[in-house]
Design an enzyme around this catalytic site. Structure first.
Site, PDB file in Angstrom:
ATOM      1  N   TYR A   1       0.849  -1.207   0.000  1.00 49.34           N
ATOM      2  CA  TYR A   1       0.000   0.000   0.000  1.00 49.34           C
ATOM      3  C   TYR A   1       0.877   1.248   0.000  1.00 49.34           C
ATOM      4  O   TYR A   1       0.642   2.187  -0.768  1.00 49.34           O
ATOM      5  CB  TYR A   1      -0.893  -0.036   1.232  1.00 49.34           C
ATOM      6  CG  TYR A   1      -1.680   1.232   1.514  1.00 49.34           C
ATOM      7  CD1 TYR A   1      -2.827   1.538   0.801  1.00 49.34           C
ATOM      8  CD2 TYR A   1      -1.277   2.114   2.524  1.00 49.34           C
ATOM      9  CE1 TYR A   1      -3.564   2.691   1.074  1.00 49.34           C
ATOM     10  CE2 TYR A   1      -2.005   3.261   2.804  1.00 49.34           C
ATOM     11  CZ  TYR A   1      -3.146   3.546   2.080  1.00 49.34           C
ATOM     12  OH  TYR A   1      -3.870   4.691   2.361  1.00 49.34           O
TER      13      TYR A   1
HETATM   14  N1  LIG Z   1      -8.148   5.264   6.661  1.00 46.08           N
HETATM   15  C1  LIG Z   1      -6.909   5.703   6.779  1.00 46.08           C
HETATM   16  O1  LIG Z   1      -6.242   5.508   7.820  1.00 46.08           O
HETATM   17  C2  LIG Z   1      -6.258   6.478   5.661  1.00 46.08           C
HETATM   18  C3  LIG Z   1      -5.064   7.167   5.940  1.00 46.08           C
HETATM   19  C4  LIG Z   1      -4.441   7.900   4.928  1.00 46.08           C
HETATM   20  C5  LIG Z   1      -5.029   7.945   3.673  1.00 46.08           C
HETATM   21  N2  LIG Z   1      -6.190   7.262   3.424  1.00 46.08           N
HETATM   22  C6  LIG Z   1      -6.746   7.341   2.081  1.00 46.08           C
HETATM   23  O2  LIG Z   1      -8.004   7.974   2.153  1.00 46.08           O
HETATM   24  C7  LIG Z   1      -8.802   7.548   1.033  1.00 46.08           C
HETATM   25  C8  LIG Z   1     -10.158   7.130   1.542  1.00 46.08           C
HETATM   26  O3  LIG Z   1      -9.991   5.980   2.358  1.00 46.08           O
HETATM   27  P1  LIG Z   1     -10.978   5.616   3.559  1.00 46.08           P
HETATM   28  O4  LIG Z   1     -10.175   5.651   4.800  1.00 46.08           O
HETATM   29  O5  LIG Z   1     -12.219   6.406   3.450  1.00 46.08           O
HETATM   30  O6  LIG Z   1     -11.220   4.075   3.208  1.00 46.08           O
HETATM   31  P2  LIG Z   1     -12.564   3.239   3.062  1.00 46.08           P
HETATM   32  O7  LIG Z   1     -13.509   3.581   4.155  1.00 46.08           O
HETATM   33  O8  LIG Z   1     -12.100   1.837   2.907  1.00 46.08           O
HETATM   34  O9  LIG Z   1     -13.195   3.777   1.697  1.00 46.08           O
HETATM   35  C9  LIG Z   1     -12.540   3.531   0.479  1.00 46.08           C
HETATM   36  C10 LIG Z   1     -13.388   4.121  -0.633  1.00 46.08           C
HETATM   37  O10 LIG Z   1     -12.703   3.892  -1.882  1.00 46.08           O
HETATM   38  C11 LIG Z   1     -13.627   3.271  -2.759  1.00 46.08           C
HETATM   39  N3  LIG Z   1     -12.988   2.462  -3.785  1.00 46.08           N
HETATM   40  C12 LIG Z   1     -12.155   1.413  -3.633  1.00 46.08           C
HETATM   41  N4  LIG Z   1     -11.802   0.918  -4.833  1.00 46.08           N
HETATM   42  C13 LIG Z   1     -12.437   1.669  -5.763  1.00 46.08           C
HETATM   43  C14 LIG Z   1     -12.482   1.653  -7.171  1.00 46.08           C
HETATM   44  N5  LIG Z   1     -11.810   0.744  -7.907  1.00 46.08           N
HETATM   45  N6  LIG Z   1     -13.221   2.612  -7.814  1.00 46.08           N
HETATM   46  C15 LIG Z   1     -13.915   3.530  -7.094  1.00 46.08           C
HETATM   47  N7  LIG Z   1     -13.936   3.573  -5.759  1.00 46.08           N
HETATM   48  C16 LIG Z   1     -13.192   2.651  -5.095  1.00 46.08           C
HETATM   49  C17 LIG Z   1     -14.529   2.436  -1.853  1.00 46.08           C
HETATM   50  O11 LIG Z   1     -15.714   2.061  -2.534  1.00 46.08           O
HETATM   51  P3  LIG Z   1     -16.503   0.672  -2.222  1.00 46.08           P
HETATM   52  O12 LIG Z   1     -17.514   0.997  -1.172  1.00 46.08           O
HETATM   53  O13 LIG Z   1     -17.085   0.297  -3.548  1.00 46.08           O
HETATM   54  O14 LIG Z   1     -15.488  -0.341  -1.750  1.00 46.08           O
HETATM   55  C18 LIG Z   1     -14.760   3.446  -0.746  1.00 46.08           C
HETATM   56  O15 LIG Z   1     -15.701   4.399  -1.112  1.00 46.08           O
HETATM   57  C19 LIG Z   1      -8.007   6.425   0.358  1.00 46.08           C
HETATM   58  O16 LIG Z   1      -7.324   6.925  -0.761  1.00 46.08           O
HETATM   59  C20 LIG Z   1      -7.023   5.999   1.438  1.00 46.08           C
HETATM   60  O17 LIG Z   1      -5.886   5.388   0.901  1.00 46.08           O
HETATM   61  C21 LIG Z   1      -6.830   6.552   4.388  1.00 46.08           C
END
Ligand SMILES: NC(=O)c1ccc[n+]([C@@H]2O[C@H](COP(=O)([O-])OP(=O)(O)OC[C@H]3O[C@@H](n4cnc5c(N)ncnc54)[C@H](OP(=O)(O)O)[C@@H]3O)[C@@H](O)[C@H]2O)c1
Length: 239
Positions: A147
């Site tokens: 990742y």
């Molecule tokens: N959580 C953390 O600690 C963290 C920290 C730093 C950065 N981030 C970043 O923040 C962003 C949001 O993450 P989150 O924490 O909100 O995670 P999350 O709750 O797992 O949500 C991920 C989102 O991405 C969507 N997604 C995944 N694959 C996709 C695809 N092929 N096409 C379109 N949508 C897709 C998912 O849709 P589905 O519902 O269809 O799966 C969901 O809406 C990500 O880029 C993540 O890497 C997260």
């Protein structure tokens, strides 16, 4: 860029940080927000009912889906590349299929959506692209090695893009959160920021014209370490 009156599109905005970004954009005066998801039926009906919201299906790994979204959302002037996946695994033992999925979504997916929307953004400029990266794009965490690498690639893409669209009326913002309390980190023992607060700081950073956004306390502190001594951050996160 001025959020008030803007037309934004957020990838992966059915849940998690993406859903909070939509709420923050609307609270900040966006005129229209395209709320997108792989499965449009997964978008909360109460969000979809807002007259400023347009619901779109968008899978960032599917070129035809991305092209259709760019045709449907031809009035966008703010693109937030938020969609992401996290496959756990270390550099030596991680499942290569999971690492490949992370690369295809977090790196190539971000690039695919951006390429499709740059002509739209240029036509509607002044415009902005904000990429949701992560602190661990800058120095990896061992159990998230694949990742981290996918996000490091997206970070490098963000830098290359910034130079390439300079002069075309498009600003490029990189956001580097630490841990956030969403499904992505469910079951992981760690300090996690409130996703609504992270969303607020990202949207405020875009509005302020920031190039880099550290959207929570942990990333703000670690970001300063990184800027002063990248190897020190590497040692801290490895420890
Ligand atoms: N959580 C953390 O600690 C963290 C920290 C730093 C950065 N981030 C970043 O923040 C962003 C949001 O993450 P989150 O924490 O909100 O995670 P999350 O709750 O797992 O949500 C991920 C989102 O991405 C969507 N997604 C995944 N694959 C996709 C695809 N092929 N096409 C379109 N949508 C897709 C998912 O849709 P589905 O519902 O269809 O799966 C969901 O809406 C990500 O880029 C993540 O890497 C997260």
């Amino acid at each position: 860029m001025n959020i008030n009156g803007s037309t934004a599109l957020v990838t992966g905005s059915n849940r998690g940080l993406g859903a909070r970004l939509v709420a923050q954009l609307l609270a900040s005066g966006a005129a229209k927000v395209y709320v997108t998801a792989r499965d449009a039926r997964s978008i909360d009906p109460s969000v979809a009912a807002d007259p400023r919201v347009r619901v779109l299906a968008l899978d960032v790994t599917d070129q035809s889906s991305v092209d259709a979204a760019a045709r449907a959302a031809s009035d966008v002037d703010l693109l937030i590349n938020n969609a992401g996946v996290l496959g756990f695994g270390s550099a030596l033992d991680g499942d290569l299929d999971l690492f490949s999925r992370d690369l295809h979504t977090n790196y190539l997916g971000t690039m695919r959506v951006t390429r499709a929307f740059v002509p739209v953004l240029e036509a509607n400029g002044p415009a902005a692209i904000a990429n949701v990266l992560t602190l661990i794009a800058l120095a990896p965490v061992g159990p998230m090695a694949g990742y981290s690498a996918s996000k490091a690639a997206a970070h490098s893409f963000t830098q290359a893009l910034r130079a390439e669209v300079r002069g075309r009326g498009i600003e490029v913002v990189g956001a580097y959160p630490g841990g956030i309390d969403t499904d992505m980190l469910a079951g992981v023992e760690a300090d996690k920021a409130d996703p609504a607060e992270v969303a607020r700081r990202i949207v405020e950073g875009i509005a302020a014209g920031d190039t880099v956004v550290w959207p929570d306390e942990a990333s703000a502190g670690a970001g300063q370490v990184y800027l002063g001594d990248p190897l020190h951050l590497e040692r801290l996160l490895a420890g």
